[in-house]
Design a protein around this motif. Structure first.
Motif, PDB file in Angstrom:
ATOM      1  N   LEU A  69     -11.810   6.931   9.072  1.00  0.00           N
ATOM      2  CA  LEU A  69     -11.598   7.985  10.069  1.00  0.00           C
ATOM      3  C   LEU A  69     -10.203   7.871  10.674  1.00  0.00           C
ATOM      4  N   GLY A  70      -9.834   6.656  11.092  1.00  0.00           N
ATOM      5  CA  GLY A  70      -8.543   6.452  11.749  1.00  0.00           C
ATOM      6  C   GLY A  70      -7.383   6.554  10.772  1.00  0.00           C
ATOM      7  N   PHE A  71      -7.519   5.926   9.614  1.00  0.00           N
ATOM      8  CA  PHE A  71      -6.375   5.855   8.700  1.00  0.00           C
ATOM      9  C   PHE A  71      -6.081   7.223   8.073  1.00  0.00           C
ATOM     10  N   ASN A 103     -10.896  14.347  10.570  1.00  0.00           N
ATOM     11  CA  ASN A 103     -12.359  14.315  10.471  1.00  0.00           C
ATOM     12  C   ASN A 103     -12.908  15.507   9.685  1.00  0.00           C
ATOM     13  N   SER A 134     -20.856  -3.641   8.579  1.00  0.00           N
ATOM     14  CA  SER A 134     -19.527  -3.597   7.968  1.00  0.00           C
ATOM     15  C   SER A 134     -19.221  -2.182   7.479  1.00  0.00           C
ATOM     16  N   ILE A 165     -19.952   0.515   9.082  1.00  0.00           N
ATOM     17  CA  ILE A 165     -19.408   1.226  10.242  1.00  0.00           C
ATOM     18  C   ILE A 165     -17.919   0.907  10.388  1.00  0.00           C
ATOM     19  N   GLY A 166     -17.548  -0.347  10.102  1.00  0.00           N
ATOM     20  CA  GLY A 166     -16.138  -0.724  10.135  1.00  0.00           C
ATOM     21  C   GLY A 166     -15.336   0.065   9.109  1.00  0.00           C
ATOM     22  N   ILE A 167     -15.882   0.185   7.894  1.00  0.00           N
ATOM     23  CA  ILE A 167     -15.206   0.961   6.846  1.00  0.00           C
ATOM     24  C   ILE A 167     -15.080   2.426   7.290  1.00  0.00           C
ATOM     25  N   TYR A 168     -16.152   2.935   7.920  1.00  0.00           N
ATOM     26  CA  TYR A 168     -16.117   4.321   8.398  1.00  0.00           C
ATOM     27  C   TYR A 168     -14.998   4.522   9.413  1.00  0.00           C
ATOM     28  N   LEU A 169     -14.943   3.623  10.418  1.00  0.00           N
ATOM     29  CA  LEU A 169     -13.915   3.770  11.453  1.00  0.00           C
ATOM     30  C   LEU A 169     -12.518   3.648  10.838  1.00  0.00           C
ATOM     31  N   PHE A 170     -12.371   2.731   9.874  1.00  0.00           N
ATOM     32  CA  PHE A 170     -11.069   2.577   9.225  1.00  0.00           C
ATOM     33  C   PHE A 170     -10.678   3.879   8.520  1.00  0.00           C
ATOM     34  N   GLU A 204      -6.604  10.106   9.469  1.00  0.00           N
ATOM     35  CA  GLU A 204      -5.962  10.929  10.494  1.00  0.00           C
ATOM     36  C   GLU A 204      -4.520  10.467  10.720  1.00  0.00           C
ATOM     37  N   LEU A 205      -4.328   9.143  10.727  1.00  0.00           N
ATOM     38  CA  LEU A 205      -2.980   8.583  10.908  1.00  0.00           C
ATOM     39  C   LEU A 205      -2.027   9.110   9.840  1.00  0.00           C
ATOM     40  N   MET A 206      -2.450   8.994   8.573  1.00  0.00           N
ATOM     41  CA  MET A 206      -1.584   9.414   7.470  1.00  0.00           C
ATOM     42  C   MET A 206      -1.351  10.923   7.513  1.00  0.00           C
TER      43      MET A 206
END
Lengths: 383, 311
Positions: free
Chosen positions: B106-108, B223, B97, B99-104, B110-112
């Motif tokens: 990383l993506g969020f 990143n 889980s 890793i899920g938080i990490y990906l979130f 960069e998105l913002m």
């Protein structure tokens, strides 16, 4: 409860995890002032809308499938491999060096050679944390994370100096990339007019082979036995240390194969990075974990799972063009899928317990009556 | 090489190393607290990225550095609540889980960043706070006592956290819950409640560490942490779950980075060999782990094990 109904319930929960992640994604899009319906339809269209799109999705899915297959193998032995990123890089580097050294071999020999080199490179990079865990008790999560950093920096060094394209030095641009590698190592295109290449077949064959290994071979059975319970496996005479080493080596080998396929199936046919930790891999080492989890750690189910997530990554760019929401939204959504899938495991267990209780209710009265009567007989008979 | 061994260059390098170690230290101290209660959080890097972006954004909009740090910590608290729900209520597998938080993250982040800022606009970086008298000590003053406030906060947290863990009732609860949650539970210690507190503190410190990184650099990019949060997790093992050990590990990583940067500036290392210098701490950690692993009994016994009463 029948087994098929249990499986159906599990599949429904996995799909629900994706729907939930998409719902959160839709809220993000809405709050950024765009239309989620336009965004998601552009995403689906960009991922699955035509021949070219489907081919791109398959190509994006391929490293996810290979990494995911590796993850299935290691997680089945209860060994957590976070080192996919480094193992991809190691496989890419060893296969690149092989292609540079054996550039004149005919394709029929060079292609298998570079793929094998990828397997070896990734396998070694997986065997190191495997041996450290098995024989020295080093936590594999930490060692794989550290080896990711080491692999990326070794790549940065090699691509900036010993392996750099001589043309980059002449021009003075010094982009960290190799020269165009031997055309004899190019993975052949399978469908004209698309980018679909042999790597997709390689990935599917690897997934099937992993399934055969895990469920149809003695070694695979032993590996899963270690995952189910180390102490019980040891008591049964299974060499737990060797299985741990094997799990991480095989897992790394799959990731290394992904690295080789990424290099020789790329459009530029060279190894190129931007110096950052995800520059070459595109986070495939992490996204492959997402695919494997969604595929219930089963290599064959990981095939459709990686096509789904490959499609999401490809479609994200189409979504970005259509509604101007950055493609990184999909990475955030992937993270949510992981969290939801992992969190739903306990929900699934609770659900199964409840359904088992229901089944027990139907059976229990007879059993209990039988139990009490025998007990009564013995107690009344004794004194 | 000679130009490196001058007093002014050495002093500047050490000072820069202390500064660079601060984000590691903040995140790793938080993670130490969490792990002592038996919770592994692999999502530190993602939380740091979120703290870094939102802290940076707050400073960009309001030009208030303290607000930026507070926003970073607040984002960490929010992610901590999410992680507490996922691990404590849903008993999710912690290694995954995270890793899920990490990906979130990383993506969020960069998105913002792409959506709200777009280009790496510079912000006013953290200013120096000189400690009176101590800052005037030749060399030592510049190395240790002329830093931004957050550096002192991070270092002050080391004895504070050690005191909380080793000398307070709550710290005893934390250790009990991390070693034998069943026994702690039977004595009336709230396992979930204790772990919820440590998880939220851990994530708040990760968010703060991310914000400190962005404000120290005076900018943000996608990143930004580049895996720093993962190293912070490893530093907890490296420091054998003790705040002082974590401090030493953080200083080591910070100093090596500072030396590599300095050598690059002086031309002692070329651009390509600097990559090899950058990986030195990672390699060193693997070796150190291999050496200490066998006699390392400090790991909390219940680390990564979800607690469910009666199981």
């Amino acid at each position: 409860m029948s087994r098929s109904r249990a499986r159906l319930a599990e599949a429904a929960i996995a799909v629900a995890a994706v729907v939930a992640a998409a719902a959160v994604g839709a809220i993000m899009i809405l709050s950024l002032g765009a239309s989620p319906i336009d965004g998601f339809s552009a995403l689906v269209d960009g991922a699955f809308g035509g021949r070219k799109e489907l081919a791109d999705t398959a190509i994006k899915a391929m490293p996810l499938l290979l990494v995911g297959t590796g993850i299935c193998i290691s997680f089945r032995a209860r060994v957590i491999n976070i080192g996919g990123e480094g193992q991809i890089v190691a496989g890419a580097l060893v296969s690149t060096v092989t292609a540079l050294a054996l550039a004149d071999l005919p394709p029929a020999m060079l292609i298998p050679a570079v793929l094998l080199a990828g397997v070896v490179g990734g396998g070694i990079w997986g065997a190191i944390p495997g041996a450290l865990k098995a024989y020295l008790g080093v936590n594999e999560i930490l060692s794989t994370i550290m080896l990711n950093i080491v692999a990326v920096q070794v790549m940065n060094y090699l691509l900036r100096d010993p392996l750099i394209d001589p043309a980059e030095i002449e021009r003075g641009t010094r982009i960290p990339q190799t020269e165009r590698l031997s055309p004899n190592a190019d993975l052949p295109i399978l469908v004209d007019g698309t980018r679909l290449h042999l790597g997709v077949v390689v990935a599917i064959v690897a997934a099937v082979a992993a399934w055969v290994f895990l469920w149809r071979s003695t070694t695979g059975y032993r590996l899963r036995a270690v995952g189910a319970g180390r102490d019980a496996a040891r008591y049964a005479g299974i060499p737990v240390e060797r299985m741990t080493l094997l799990a991480l080596t095989a897992s790394g080998a799959m990731c290394g194969l992904a690295g080789a396929v990424l290099v020789f199936g790329s459009e530029s046919h060279r190894l190129v990075t931007d110096g950052s930790s995800t520059g070459f891999t595109g986070s495939a080492g992490f996204n492959g974990i997402v695919a494997a989890l969604f595929g219930a750690l089963h290599p064959l189910l990981t095939i459709p799972a990686s096509i789904l997530f490959g499609g999401l990554l490809v479609g994200a760019n189409a979504m970005q063009r259509a509604i101007q929401i950055p493609a990184s939204l999909v990475i955030a959504m992937n993270g949510l899928v992981v969290v939801f899938v992992v969190a739903s495991v306990s929900v699934r267990q609770r659900l199964r317990l409840r359904l088992d209780d229901l089944a027990m209710l139907r059976l229990r009265p007879a059993g209990r009556r039988h139990g009490t009567t025998t007990l009564e007989v013995t107690t009344t008979g004794k004194p | 090489m000679n130009e490196f061994f001058t007093a002014s260059v050495l002093v500047a390098t050490v000072a820069s190393g202390v500064r660079l170690s601060t984000p590691y230290l903040l995140a790793a101290l938080g993670e130490t607290f969490g792990q002592r209660s038996g919770v592994l959080n692999l999502g530190v890097d993602g939380v740091m990225l979120l703290g870094a972006f939102f802290g940076y954004w707050a400073v960009l909009v309001h030009d208030n550095l303290v607000l930026g740090l507070l926003v970073g910590a607040a984002v960490g608290v929010a992610m901590g609540i999410v992680y507490a729900v996922v691990t404590l209520l849903f008993h999710a597998e912690q290694g995954i889980s995270g890793i899920g938080i990490y990906l979130f993250g990383l993506g969020f982040s960069e998105l913002m960043y792409r959506q709200q800022v777009g280009t790496p606009l510079p912000i006013r970086g953290l200013g120096e706070v000189e400690i009176p008298l101590l800052a005037d000590i030749p060399h030592v003053g510049e190395m240790l006592f002329r830093h931004s406030g957050i550096v002192y906060v991070a270092i002050a947290l080391v004895p504070l956290l050690a005191w909380v863990i080793n000398r307070t009732q709550f710290g005893l609860d934390v250790r009990a819950v991390g070693e034998t949650p069943d026994a702690a539970d039977s004595l009336g210690v709230g396992v979930r409640r204790t772990r919820a507190v440590t998880i939220i503190v851990a994530n708040a410190l990760a968010g703060l560490g991310g914000a400190a990184l962005a404000l120290e650099l005076g900018t943000f990019q996608q990143n930004l942490t580049n895996g720093l949060g993962f190293i912070a997790v490893a530093l907890v093992y490296f420091g054998a779950w003790r705040p002082t050990g974590v401090l030493l590990g953080s200083l080591l990583f910070g100093l090596v980075t500072a030396v590599v940067n300095q050598w690059k500036t002086l031309g002692i290392l070329s651009g390509s060999t600097a990559s090899l210098g950058t990986m030195a701490p990672a390699l060193l950690t693997v070796v150190a782990l291999a050496v200490i692993a066998r006699r390392n009994s400090a790991q909390p016994a219940a680390l990564t094990l979800p607690f469910q009463r009666g199981r």
